[in-house]
Enzyme design. Structure first.
Site, PDB file in Angstrom:
ATOM      1  N   HIS A 162       0.833  -1.204   0.000  1.00 23.01           N
ATOM      2  CA  HIS A 162       0.000   0.000   0.000  1.00 23.01           C
ATOM      3  C   HIS A 162       0.869   1.256   0.000  1.00 23.01           C
ATOM      4  O   HIS A 162       0.373   2.367  -0.199  1.00 23.01           O
ATOM      5  CB  HIS A 162      -0.905  -0.016   1.233  1.00 23.01           C
ATOM      6  CG  HIS A 162      -2.023   0.969   1.189  1.00 23.01           C
ATOM      7  ND1 HIS A 162      -2.476   1.534   0.020  1.00 23.01           N
ATOM      8  CD2 HIS A 162      -2.778   1.510   2.182  1.00 23.01           C
ATOM      9  CE1 HIS A 162      -3.466   2.376   0.297  1.00 23.01           C
ATOM     10  NE2 HIS A 162      -3.658   2.375   1.600  1.00 23.01           N
ATOM     11  N   ASP A 380      -8.635 -10.557 -16.999  1.00 15.12           N
ATOM     12  CA  ASP A 380      -8.575 -11.763 -17.850  1.00 15.12           C
ATOM     13  C   ASP A 380      -7.129 -12.026 -18.256  1.00 15.12           C
ATOM     14  O   ASP A 380      -6.530 -11.259 -19.011  1.00 15.12           O
ATOM     15  CB  ASP A 380      -9.457 -11.557 -19.088  1.00 15.12           C
ATOM     16  CG  ASP A 380      -9.533 -12.789 -19.981  1.00 15.12           C
ATOM     17  OD1 ASP A 380      -8.817 -13.774 -19.709  1.00 15.12           O
ATOM     18  OD2 ASP A 380     -10.293 -12.753 -20.959  1.00 15.12           O
TER      19      ASP A 380
END
Length: 442
Positions: A162, A380
């Site tokens: 982060h 994908d």
């Protein structure tokens, strides 16, 4: 149902496919990166088996793993700071130490897990929950765990620091990585101009993160259908007048959850407690001129909505407060977090927040992030889109995360104190509009 077990098969350090040029070896973080905690966030994607596939599942898993590892190496060349190591709060040493890739196998079918997702079991699919992996990875900023179920289905769990990435930055990384994995010649490039927009400063010991302490808290999943959201919308519009505005899905769902959570606190303590909701905003498109979506780093900041009186917990009042407070933040504050005045604006915002918590000991705080409209289900790698994806918070209580489902509903991931959650998940008003952890079709 038998206990689900996973076993790590291999751990591999992945280096960039090309060395980082000498002039890029030192990477300066932005001020917002500097204020962000050096912890790893996670996101896990679940992919069903290809029922038409004729290849042996183990061979197919090996093929996919090879493609993933090669594309990670290629992607690290474009996202070169992720192959480095954190030097201090505002600097990355881009030394090409690499990312980390873990292969694992699960002894159960994917359908067993998705029939009733269990967030304790989900730990098994995360790269950061294995102590040996974390020791071997030696400060790696990007870790991936690829797990095969015995049915041929798979999970890809991504763990990213982060310190240099918010959800929008993670999406840029995923887009570029999946494009490389599918064989595109020119994958998406990141924009690393964050530190020039908001340079780091000497601010020892300060953090921009908002942590709500909790000794024992748990996560639960809820789903709000499109029809229930429509009902809420009509209810609020009828109270406020159609000419006022149309409330968003996020406003409606947060208002309902917040109202129920406040009721739970009252039932637990015996009295209403003042409460606040902090909602994170992606600053990129809110600045003038807007920043590209591909600007990498942390460009989020929360605005806070407060409820002082129990009578203000009515749904339409909460929605109105959220809209008014957000508009004020966007119109008067969001564009200040850049350039020469950026440091002063951030310090003032942190000072205001500190004063709120110092003077309001009984204030019950909730923290929200909305990922609605982010194309997470478009992820994908070349073998289809995920059946489900999730991200689990293991560090902070009183959090709410919202994300789209594939059928127009909104999924809620919420953390609360164990006692409060046991009341919350049985709260009558909540159950009228949300389903508790419904199964996911594969």
């Amino acid at each position: 149902m038998t206990q689900m077990k996973t076993q790590i098969v291999s751990r591999t350090c992945i280096k960039p496919s090309s060395p980082t040029p000498h002039n890029l070896k030192t990477f300066k973080l932005s001020l917002l990166d500097q204020l962000s905690p050096a912890i790893h966030g996670n996101m896990t994607f679940f992919f069903p088996a290809d029922v038409a596939a004729t290849t042996d599942p183990d061979i197919e898993f090996s093929r996919k793993s090879r493609l993933l590892q090669e594309s990670v190496s290629d992607t690290l060349t474009r996202f070169y700071p992720l192959a480095g190591r954190l030097l201090d709060a505002s600097t990355i040493d881009c030394n090409d130490s690499g990312g980390f890739f873990i292969e694992a196998q699960c002894d159960s079918p994917l359908s067993d897990f998705l029939s009733k997702p269990n967030f304790e079991t989900l730990d098994q699919f995360l790269p950061t929950t294995d102590p040996q992996t974390m020791e071997l990875s030696k400060g790696s900023m990007w870790l991936i765990k690829f797990t095969k179920f015995n049915c041929g289905g798979t999970t890809i769990s991504v763990s990213l620091t982060h310190k240099i990435a918010d959800i929008a930055a993670l999406l840029t990384l995923l887009k570029s990585w999946t494009e490389a994995c599918r064989g595109l010649r020119e994958p998406t490039l990141p924009d690393f101009t964050g530190s020039s927009l908001l340079p780091p400063r000497e601010i020892p010991g300060m953090s921009g993160s908002l942590n709500i302490a909790g000794d024992k808290f748990i996560a639960r999943r809820f789903v709000v259908s499109a029809s229930k959201i429509a009902e809420l919308k009509e209810k609020v519009i009828s109270m406020t007048g159609r000419e006022q505005y149309y409330p968003s899905r996020v406003e409606l769902i947060l208002a309902k959850l917040w109202k129920c959570a406040a009721a739970v606190v009252k039932s637990k303590t015996g009295s209403f407690k003042p409460t606040a909701l902090f909602q994170a905003v992606n600053l990129r498109g809110r600045m003038d001129p807007p920043l590209p979506d591909t600007v990498f780093g942390n460009f989020v900041w929360p605005f806070a909505v407060f409820v002082e009186e129990e009578s203000d917990l009515e749904l339409h009042k909460l929605v109105q407060s959220m809209r008014e407070t957000k508009n004020d933040f966007l119109n008067n504050k969001a564009n200040k977090f850049r350039g020469e005045g950026g440091f002063s604006a951030l310090m003032e915002a942190l000072k205001e927040r500190a004063e709120i918590f110092r003077n309001r000991k009984e204030l019950v705080v909730y923290k929200c992030s909305s990922w609605c409209k982010f194309p997470l289900y478009e992820t994908d790698f070349g073998w289809g889109k995920p059946a489900w994806m999730t991200s689990i918070n293991k560090l902070v209580s009183n959090t709410i995360s919202l994300q789209d489902t594939t059928d127009g509903a909104v999924e809620v991931l919420m953390t609360l104190d164990e006692e409060e959650m046991s009341i919350f998940e049985r709260h009558e008003e909540l159950l009228e509009f949300a389903s508790v952890n419904p199964s996911i079709d594969v």
